[in-house]
Design an enzyme around this catalytic site. Sequence first.
Site, PDB file in Angstrom:
ATOM      1  N   HIS A 128       0.761  -1.161  -0.004  1.00 27.14           N
ATOM      2  CA  HIS A 128       0.068   0.114   0.006  1.00 27.14           C
ATOM      3  C   HIS A 128       0.893   1.224   0.019  1.00 27.14           C
ATOM      4  O   HIS A 128       2.102   1.074   0.557  1.00 27.14           O
ATOM      5  CB  HIS A 128      -0.846   0.047   1.459  1.00 27.14           C
ATOM      6  CG  HIS A 128      -1.985   1.017   1.481  1.00 27.14           C
ATOM      7  ND1 HIS A 128      -1.879   2.240   1.828  1.00 27.14           N
ATOM      8  CD2 HIS A 128      -3.377   0.786   1.087  1.00 27.14           C
ATOM      9  CE1 HIS A 128      -2.571   2.970   1.930  1.00 27.14           C
ATOM     10  NE2 HIS A 128      -3.737   2.124   1.468  1.00 27.14           N
ATOM     11  N   ASP A 205       3.081  -4.590   8.145  1.00 31.20           N
ATOM     12  CA  ASP A 205       1.901  -3.653   8.056  1.00 31.20           C
ATOM     13  C   ASP A 205       0.582  -4.532   8.160  1.00 31.20           C
ATOM     14  O   ASP A 205       0.416  -5.306   7.373  1.00 31.20           O
ATOM     15  CB  ASP A 205       1.844  -2.920   6.710  1.00 31.20           C
ATOM     16  CG  ASP A 205       0.594  -2.365   6.386  1.00 31.20           C
ATOM     17  OD1 ASP A 205      -0.359  -2.433   7.158  1.00 31.20           O
ATOM     18  OD2 ASP A 205       0.699  -1.606   5.320  1.00 31.20           O
ATOM     19  N   GLN A 208      -4.282  -5.223   6.975  1.00 34.75           N
ATOM     20  CA  GLN A 208      -5.140  -6.073   6.542  1.00 34.75           C
ATOM     21  C   GLN A 208      -5.299  -7.644   7.137  1.00 34.75           C
ATOM     22  O   GLN A 208      -5.859  -8.552   6.676  1.00 34.75           O
ATOM     23  CB  GLN A 208      -5.268  -6.289   5.041  1.00 34.75           C
ATOM     24  CG  GLN A 208      -5.134  -4.980   4.237  1.00 34.75           C
ATOM     25  CD  GLN A 208      -6.903  -4.601   4.264  1.00 34.75           C
ATOM     26  OE1 GLN A 208      -7.578  -5.374   4.566  1.00 34.75           O
ATOM     27  NE2 GLN A 208      -7.026  -3.334   3.977  1.00 34.75           N
ATOM     28  N   LYS A 231     -10.139  -0.609  10.552  1.00 34.92           N
ATOM     29  CA  LYS A 231     -10.146  -1.730   9.607  1.00 34.92           C
ATOM     30  C   LYS A 231     -10.616  -3.027  10.425  1.00 34.92           C
ATOM     31  O   LYS A 231     -10.713  -4.283  10.060  1.00 34.92           O
ATOM     32  CB  LYS A 231      -8.997  -1.905   8.942  1.00 34.92           C
ATOM     33  CG  LYS A 231      -8.955  -0.776   7.736  1.00 34.92           C
ATOM     34  CD  LYS A 231      -7.593  -1.240   7.065  1.00 34.92           C
ATOM     35  CE  LYS A 231      -6.991   0.003   6.246  1.00 34.92           C
ATOM     36  NZ  LYS A 231      -7.970   0.280   4.879  1.00 34.92           N
ATOM     37  N   CYS A 369      -4.943   2.522  -3.878  1.00 38.95           N
ATOM     38  CA  CYS A 369      -3.725   2.834  -2.981  1.00 38.95           C
ATOM     39  C   CYS A 369      -2.414   2.257  -3.043  1.00 38.95           C
ATOM     40  O   CYS A 369      -1.547   2.005  -2.198  1.00 38.95           O
ATOM     41  CB  CYS A 369      -3.857   3.371  -1.589  1.00 38.95           C
ATOM     42  SG  CYS A 369      -5.144   4.795  -1.378  1.00 38.95           S
TER      43      CYS A 369
HETATM   44  N1  PMP Z   1      -1.666  -0.627   4.648  1.00 33.92           N
HETATM   45  C1  PMP Z   1      -2.581  -1.441   4.093  1.00 33.92           C
HETATM   46  C2  PMP Z   1      -2.152  -2.833   3.478  1.00 33.92           C
HETATM   47  C3  PMP Z   1      -3.791  -0.847   3.979  1.00 33.92           C
HETATM   48  O1  PMP Z   1      -4.838  -1.672   3.573  1.00 33.92           O
HETATM   49  C4  PMP Z   1      -4.069   0.539   4.502  1.00 33.92           C
HETATM   50  C5  PMP Z   1      -5.578   1.043   4.258  1.00 33.92           C
HETATM   51  N2  PMP Z   1      -6.179   0.713   3.005  1.00 33.92           N
HETATM   52  C6  PMP Z   1      -3.284   1.210   5.020  1.00 33.92           C
HETATM   53  C7  PMP Z   1      -1.893   0.672   5.050  1.00 33.92           C
HETATM   54  C8  PMP Z   1      -3.425   2.549   5.334  1.00 33.92           C
HETATM   55  O2  PMP Z   1      -4.276   2.452   6.531  1.00 33.92           O
HETATM   56  P1  PMP Z   1      -5.016   4.016   7.186  1.00 33.92           P
HETATM   57  O3  PMP Z   1      -5.634   4.814   6.056  1.00 33.92           O
HETATM   58  O4  PMP Z   1      -5.857   3.409   8.242  1.00 33.92           O
HETATM   59  O5  PMP Z   1      -3.628   4.625   7.787  1.00 33.92           O
END
Ligand code: PMP
Length: 411
Positions: A128, A205, A208, A231, A369
């Site tokens: 991401h 990270d 997910q 999430k 993203c």
């Molecule tokens: N890493 C991953 C794998 C994600 O899926 C996301 C959110 N889509 C993020 C980072 C960023 O998370 P946040 O927008 O809650 O900071």
Amino acid sequence: MINKSAVFDIDKIRSDFPVLSCTVYGKKLVYFDNGATTQKPKQVINAITEAYSKYYSNIHRGVHALSDISSEKYESARERIRSFINASAKEEIVFTSGTTASINLVAFSFGERYISQGDEVLISELEHHANIVPWQMMCERKDAHLRVIPVNDDGTLHLEDLDHLITEKTKIVAVSQVSNALGVIVPVKEIIEKAHEKNIPVLVDGAQGIQHGHVDVRKLDCDFYVFSGHKVYGPTGIGVLYGKREWLEEMPPCQGGGDMVERVTFEKTTYNELPFKFEAGTVNFVGAIGLATALEYIEATGMDNIVRQEADLKVYADERIKATGGIRVYGNTQNKISIISFLIDKIHPYDAGLILDKMGIAVRTGSHCAQPIMARFGIDGTIRASLCFYNTREEIDILIAGIEKVKSMML
Ligand code: PMP
């Protein structure tokens, strides 16, 4: 709504989440955008309402009763998070505003302490943007280099490259536990073991990962683990950075302000102990309390039950999607969570998403993203249906009918 395969009382579960019973365009909502954010059970909503209506007051600073209650609830929330991921100590749990903030904190702070010119940071091609850009910014600042583990055609990491990608210049490895764009599960344990053979720390990270299975940071032996509250059925604006004490002790704070200090004079400031050194200003303590309630909800539901239910949904959705003509699935491996990322023939994902929306089906379309992994597959984006334990087979049938409708309208 009856789901014959459900491993628990799905009607009761769904009734805990008020948004799930709403309608859009007069159609029953089918919420398949859980990868972007999850809905909140009423237990979490009630905990937040209670905090604001019964004992709200700023934490750590007051001598009065309400401040004591808020502080106690906040620190109990920290303990709940510690036990949920099995960290050794509460000092290793830092509250942030989310995954992005947690990664930025580590990239800045670890970078300041440990990265010099010519050093390398290793990430993967399926990250991401939140696990790319902060490292890139740090590398630019420090004149260091970003290295990337490539991805195979099925969306899995090409781990054979690890041995030569981890060099004596590598200072940290940062990888997703699960790809948000493809749903592919990354063998983080194997990556951690390989990196540790060369004494290199690993950030996972878990944005997910945390909501789809048991996480034990001590078993995993990761050095940092980050996730977002929103999430994992908790509130927005709250997140977690777990870090091994040995790293956090050494890393400088990246924000200055109230609460993170021990003593301030104009000549010099000394910093507070962990974890407060990294929690400058008034943190989202109500969010932390809501997040702890979300984790309690998961524990009461049973993570094993959640895993079983989501595995059933994944198999059913995979079967039905693959039986539907003209679909191309990205991340075509068995080793994934209940996220299906796909394209329908040559139809633009955005057009498909709009038609599905009119049928009450919420999916996400675009690059999620994660533009580099889209570029790897030579596409601009996909349609992503991300399912979780409160979804049902019946909803998958509605998605399939929606896909047929898109095809009939666009082809
Ligand atoms: N890493 C991953 C794998 C994600 O899926 C996301 C959110 N889509 C993020 C980072 C960023 O998370 P946040 O927008 O809650 O900071």
